[in-house]
Design an enzyme around this catalytic site. Structure first.
Site, PDB file in Angstrom:
ATOM      1  N   SER A  81      10.102  20.801  63.891  1.00  0.00           N
ATOM      2  CA  SER A  81      10.936  19.567  63.368  1.00  0.00           C
ATOM      3  C   SER A  81      11.089  18.784  64.535  1.00  0.00           C
ATOM      4  CB  SER A  81      12.153  20.079  62.525  1.00  0.00           C
ATOM      5  OG  SER A  81      13.065  19.222  62.351  1.00  0.00           O
ATOM      6  N   TYR A 121      19.805  25.485  61.700  1.00  0.00           N
ATOM      7  CA  TYR A 121      18.398  24.941  61.413  1.00  0.00           C
ATOM      8  C   TYR A 121      17.758  24.514  62.572  1.00  0.00           C
ATOM      9  CZ  TYR A 121      14.737  21.812  59.695  1.00  0.00           C
ATOM     10  OH  TYR A 121      13.484  21.453  59.312  1.00  0.00           O
TER      11      TYR A 121
HETATM   12  N1  LIG Z   1      10.754  17.073  55.018  1.00  0.00           N
HETATM   13  C1  LIG Z   1      11.243  16.800  56.056  1.00  0.00           C
HETATM   14  O1  LIG Z   1      11.818  15.710  56.402  1.00  0.00           O
HETATM   15  C2  LIG Z   1      10.976  17.790  57.357  1.00  0.00           C
HETATM   16  C3  LIG Z   1      11.241  17.653  58.536  1.00  0.00           C
HETATM   17  C4  LIG Z   1      10.968  18.276  59.592  1.00  0.00           C
HETATM   18  C5  LIG Z   1      10.591  19.675  59.158  1.00  0.00           C
HETATM   19  N2  LIG Z   1      10.514  19.880  57.923  1.00  0.00           N
HETATM   20  C6  LIG Z   1       9.662  21.287  57.635  1.00  0.00           C
HETATM   21  O2  LIG Z   1       8.657  21.259  57.102  1.00  0.00           O
HETATM   22  C7  LIG Z   1       8.414  22.531  56.206  1.00  0.00           C
HETATM   23  C8  LIG Z   1       8.040  22.038  54.745  1.00  0.00           C
HETATM   24  O3  LIG Z   1       9.242  21.572  54.221  1.00  0.00           O
HETATM   25  P1  LIG Z   1       9.036  20.158  53.097  1.00  0.00           P
HETATM   26  O4  LIG Z   1       9.766  19.280  53.653  1.00  0.00           O
HETATM   27  O5  LIG Z   1       7.864  20.393  52.400  1.00  0.00           O
HETATM   28  O6  LIG Z   1      10.174  20.806  52.126  1.00  0.00           O
HETATM   29  P2  LIG Z   1      10.006  21.405  50.623  1.00  0.00           P
HETATM   30  O7  LIG Z   1       9.467  20.521  49.602  1.00  0.00           O
HETATM   31  O8  LIG Z   1      11.404  21.739  50.207  1.00  0.00           O
HETATM   32  O9  LIG Z   1       9.085  22.696  50.656  1.00  0.00           O
HETATM   33  C9  LIG Z   1       9.667  23.812  51.424  1.00  0.00           C
HETATM   34  C10 LIG Z   1       8.915  25.075  50.781  1.00  0.00           C
HETATM   35  O10 LIG Z   1       9.049  26.299  51.363  1.00  0.00           O
HETATM   36  C11 LIG Z   1       9.014  27.258  50.412  1.00  0.00           C
HETATM   37  N3  LIG Z   1      10.338  28.213  50.915  1.00  0.00           N
HETATM   38  C12 LIG Z   1      11.295  28.110  50.985  1.00  0.00           C
HETATM   39  N4  LIG Z   1      11.784  29.643  51.434  1.00  0.00           N
HETATM   40  C13 LIG Z   1      10.475  30.371  51.228  1.00  0.00           C
HETATM   41  C14 LIG Z   1      10.419  31.688  51.561  1.00  0.00           C
HETATM   42  N5  LIG Z   1      11.301  32.430  51.651  1.00  0.00           N
HETATM   43  N6  LIG Z   1       9.081  32.113  51.152  1.00  0.00           N
HETATM   44  C15 LIG Z   1       8.147  31.206  50.932  1.00  0.00           C
HETATM   45  N7  LIG Z   1       8.360  30.024  50.577  1.00  0.00           N
HETATM   46  C16 LIG Z   1       9.724  29.450  50.997  1.00  0.00           C
HETATM   47  C17 LIG Z   1       9.698  26.386  49.363  1.00  0.00           C
HETATM   48  O11 LIG Z   1       9.436  27.262  48.039  1.00  0.00           O
HETATM   49  P3  LIG Z   1      10.423  27.273  46.837  1.00  0.00           P
HETATM   50  O12 LIG Z   1       9.940  26.342  45.953  1.00  0.00           O
HETATM   51  O13 LIG Z   1       9.938  28.644  46.500  1.00  0.00           O
HETATM   52  O14 LIG Z   1      11.691  27.142  47.154  1.00  0.00           O
HETATM   53  C18 LIG Z   1       8.922  25.203  49.382  1.00  0.00           C
HETATM   54  O15 LIG Z   1       7.495  25.439  48.648  1.00  0.00           O
HETATM   55  C19 LIG Z   1       9.615  23.187  56.456  1.00  0.00           C
HETATM   56  O16 LIG Z   1       9.503  24.313  57.349  1.00  0.00           O
HETATM   57  C20 LIG Z   1      10.837  22.105  56.872  1.00  0.00           C
HETATM   58  O17 LIG Z   1      11.697  22.750  57.743  1.00  0.00           O
HETATM   59  C21 LIG Z   1      10.486  18.973  56.849  1.00  0.00           C
END
Ligand SMILES: NC(=O)c1ccc[n+]([C@@H]2O[C@H](COP(=O)([O-])OP(=O)(O)OC[C@H]3O[C@@H](n4cnc5c(N)ncnc54)[C@H](OP(=O)(O)O)[C@@H]3O)[C@@H](O)[C@H]2O)c1
Length: 289
Positions: free
Chosen positions: A140, A153
């Site tokens: 991130s 985080y």
């Molecule tokens: N969106 C942003 O702005 C942003 C920016 C920087 C970094 N990121 C990073 O990108 C990655 C993906 O996030 P996203 O933005 O796509 O958000 P998201 O739509 O909330 O997706 C997160 C995913 O992680 C899964 N997850 C959470 N805990 C888990 C566990 N214990 N085991 C397996 N799966 C789990 C969630 O599954 P459930 O449905 O089961 O909860 C969901 O499928 C994360 O690592 C996040 O920190 C996101």
């Protein structure tokens, strides 16, 4: 077209879900993993209809050692042990002042964002090494520039960066490439899934004003359309397929700007700028105490 196999964690939404589609379009065999897959397979109905022979949906909570082992068995039995790319994407954001956050919440943040990636990578490395494959870890902008009220985080993502950098050198002579993606803010379910410290909104919290202002700031950011996640998904495909992929890819103007400022400005001046900005956003005031 390729007949390579990619395994992606956290595929129920956001970057993970988008990657499933994008890798299938590239001809990959995709092992899409998510928590409680049996009750959520419906999410993939269309993709399963379109890409029946190339898509396998499996349950994986990255914190569950038994499920990690089952995934390794599945790769062995169903895919002949072939794994060309692992995308450690699963994660969530824990926000709020450290004092307002419980020990259990802190452990959960590190357990999912860091240890899940570490242990799954360790479990699947024999397959990835055999394939001279790739590991793509989701970091991130907070993996290189920390903000207030997000210490755990940021800690989890800074740790992902160090883990990935060390592993990159450790595995390079084995023909394995390790890369990281550093997204800024993108429109996924991240904001809906984020959590606050248990006492963040407690009237007695010493950080209540900061928390309220930060929460209002986040909500204001969210009311806009937001940037669709395409750039991050494209970056993952590029890192998985390019002959010489870069170690890190920053996605989004905010992530680029943060990096640009870090490189360009003397650290004391950057510190002053960030403190002034955080005072405005978090305390709703201009100066610095
Ligand atoms: N969106 C942003 O702005 C942003 C920016 C920087 C970094 N990121 C990073 O990108 C990655 C993906 O996030 P996203 O933005 O796509 O958000 P998201 O739509 O909330 O997706 C997160 C995913 O992680 C899964 N997850 C959470 N805990 C888990 C566990 N214990 N085991 C397996 N799966 C789990 C969630 O599954 P459930 O449905 O089961 O909860 C969901 O499928 C994360 O690592 C996040 O920190 C996101």
């Amino acid at each position: 077209m390729t007949s390579k196999t990619v395994l992606i964690t956290g595929c129920s939404s956001g970057f993970g879900y988008g990657c499933v589609n994008a890798f299938l379009e590239q001809g990959f065999r995709v092992v899409a993993t998510l928590r409680d897959a049996d009750t959520r397979k419906e999410l993939f109905r269309d993709l399963l209809n379109r890409y029946e022979s190339h898509l396998y949906v499996a349950s994986l909570d990255v914190t569950d050692g038994e499920e990690r082992k089952s995934i390794a068995n599945l790769l062995e039995t169903k895919f002949g042990g072939q794994l060309d790319c692992l995308i450690n994407n699963a994660g969530f954001g824990l926000f709020g002042a450290l004092e307002d956050t419980s020990e259990a919440q802190i452990r959960e943040q590190i357990e999912i964002n860091l240890m899940g990636t570490v242990f799954l990578t360790r479990q699947l490395l024999p397959f990835i090494r055999a394939a001279k494959g790739r590991i793509i870890n989701m970091s991130s902008v907070l993996g290189y520039m920390a903000l207030p009220l997000s210490s755990m985080y940021a800690a989890s993502k800074f740790a992902i960066e160090g883990f990935s950098e060390s592993l990159r050198y450790e595995l390079s002579s084995h023909g394995v490439k390790v890369c990281i993606v550093e997204p800024g803010g993108f429109r996924t379910r991240f904001a809906d899934n984020q959590r606050w410290g248990e006492d963040a909104f407690n009237q007695n919290s010493a950080y209540r004003t900061q928390t309220d202002n930060y929460s209002a700031f986040q909500n204001k950011q969210r009311t806009g359309a937001g940037t669709p996640p395409d750039a991050v998904i494209k970056a993952c495909v590029h890192l998985a397929t390019a002959r010489c992929p870069p170690f890190r890819v920053r996605c989004g103007n905010d992530a680029q700007m943060a990096y640009f400022l870090q490189c360009l400005l003397p650290s004391r001046f950057l510190d002053f700028l960030l403190n002034t900005m955080f005072d405005r956003v978090f305390h709703g005031r201009r100066g610095h105490d």
